[in-house]
Design an enzyme around this catalytic site. Structure first.
Site, PDB file in Angstrom:
ATOM      1  N   ASP A 131       0.850  -1.194   0.000  1.00  0.00           N
ATOM      2  CA  ASP A 131       0.000   0.000   0.000  1.00  0.00           C
ATOM      3  C   ASP A 131       0.886   1.244   0.000  1.00  0.00           C
ATOM      4  O   ASP A 131       2.036   1.207   0.460  1.00  0.00           O
ATOM      5  CB  ASP A 131      -0.894   0.023   1.249  1.00  0.00           C
ATOM      6  CG  ASP A 131      -1.878  -1.140   1.250  1.00  0.00           C
ATOM      7  OD1 ASP A 131      -2.171  -1.674   0.170  1.00  0.00           O
ATOM      8  OD2 ASP A 131      -2.328  -1.501   2.354  1.00  0.00           O
TER       9      ASP A 131
HETATM   10  N1  URA Z   1      -1.315  -6.062   3.630  1.00  0.00           N
HETATM   11  C1  URA Z   1      -1.797  -4.809   3.730  1.00  0.00           C
HETATM   12  O1  URA Z   1      -2.825  -4.574   4.352  1.00  0.00           O
HETATM   13  N2  URA Z   1      -1.097  -3.816   3.150  1.00  0.00           N
HETATM   14  C2  URA Z   1       0.058  -4.004   2.495  1.00  0.00           C
HETATM   15  O2  URA Z   1       0.655  -3.036   2.012  1.00  0.00           O
HETATM   16  C3  URA Z   1       0.537  -5.314   2.395  1.00  0.00           C
HETATM   17  C4  URA Z   1      -0.163  -6.334   2.965  1.00  0.00           C
END
Ligand code: URA
Length: 266
Positions: A131
């Site tokens: 993310d």
């Molecule tokens: N899980 C998440 O919630 N965010 C990420 O960036 C990676 C795995």
């Protein structure tokens, strides 16, 4: 009387069975690591590239197997290059787009300018994504089969995250993650969870759905304030934020459980 099965009709694809289809020129140069694709297009337009002795001015010119391709008069080796994998420490605030290398605000904008000439020519693919606000280990490779291998849930390659959570974590609260829980897109496999302290939870999962760790922790009343990926397979993050390093063949083989591709020539 039983009928003999029809003979397979000759198909256009038949002649490429068991072989790679011919690439077009700019992509072949990029895959082989000679130039990034955009630079390859510029070099072709500038008349610097020949195929079998003739100047090729079109980026989409097909490169027949065995063709002699030269750039500025120097022969180049085409065909698929050996698998290369970069470990990158993603900072917060940049997007991990998978392929759009030229979009601004992405991890590519941080990574690509750092690459030395021997790595700068490849077409790099991010292996999965983090993310925009997540930090930590993000792998890049020039081998799209490795992307499929590492991101497929069937491979069960573990990914280890450390989440900083808003409320107070304890073993009882995280138990559903260990057992396997239902998310809105189906069952999440049991995760390995270590409560490091009341606001720090380590979660290892063997799949990688969108926002999976945040959703799992959110579902048990532990909203995530910050998320950091520490490891993918046995590859541990060991470089400063924003920097990268090239993995060794052994790390790719053992750490990512991937045999890799030897260089091939057309
Ligand atoms: N899980 C998440 O919630 N965010 C990420 O960036 C990676 C795995």
């Amino acid at each position: 009387m039983s009928r003999k099965p029809d003979k397979p009709k000759p198909s256009q694809h038949k002649r490429w069975e068991g072989k790679e289809k011919p690439d077009w020129l700019s992509r072949a140069l990029a895959r082989a690591g000679v130039f990034p694709q955009k630079e390859a297009e510029d070099a072709i337009r500038a008349g610097r590239v020949t195929i079998n002795g003739r100047v090729a001015l079109m980026a989409l010119a097909p490169v027949p197997p065995g063709a002699v391709v030269k750039v500025d008069g120097h022969p180049v080796t085409l065909g698929a290059p050996a698998t290369r994998v970069l470990a990158f420490h993603k900072p917060a605030g940049v997007l991990s787009s998978t392929a759009r290398q030229h979009r601004t605000g992405t991890v590519f904008e941080v990574l690509l300018p750092q690459l030395p000439p021997e790595l700068a020519g490849y077409s790099w693919h991010a292996v999965g994504r983090l993310d925009v606000d997540s930090t930590g280990l993000l792998l890049f490779t020039n081998d799209d089969k490795l992307v499929a291998h590492a991101t497929s849930p069937d491979t069960r390659l573990p990914k280890t995250y450390v989440a900083t959570v808003f409320s107070t974590a304890d073993d009882e609260k995280v138990e559903p993650l260990r057992k396997g829980m239902t998310l809105d897109d189906g069952l999440a496999r049991p995760a390995k969870v270590v409560v490091r302290d009341e606001h720090t939870v380590e979660v290892t999962i063997t799949e990688g759905r969108n926002h999976q760790v945040k959703r799992m922790l959110g579902a048990v009343g532990l909203p995530v304030r910050a998320l950091h990926r520490e490891a993918v397979g046995d590859i541990k993050l060991d470089i400063p934020e924003g920097s990268f390093r090239l993995l060794s063949d052994e790390e790719v083989r053992e750490g990512l459980r991937y045999e890799g591709r030897a260089p091939t020539e057309d």
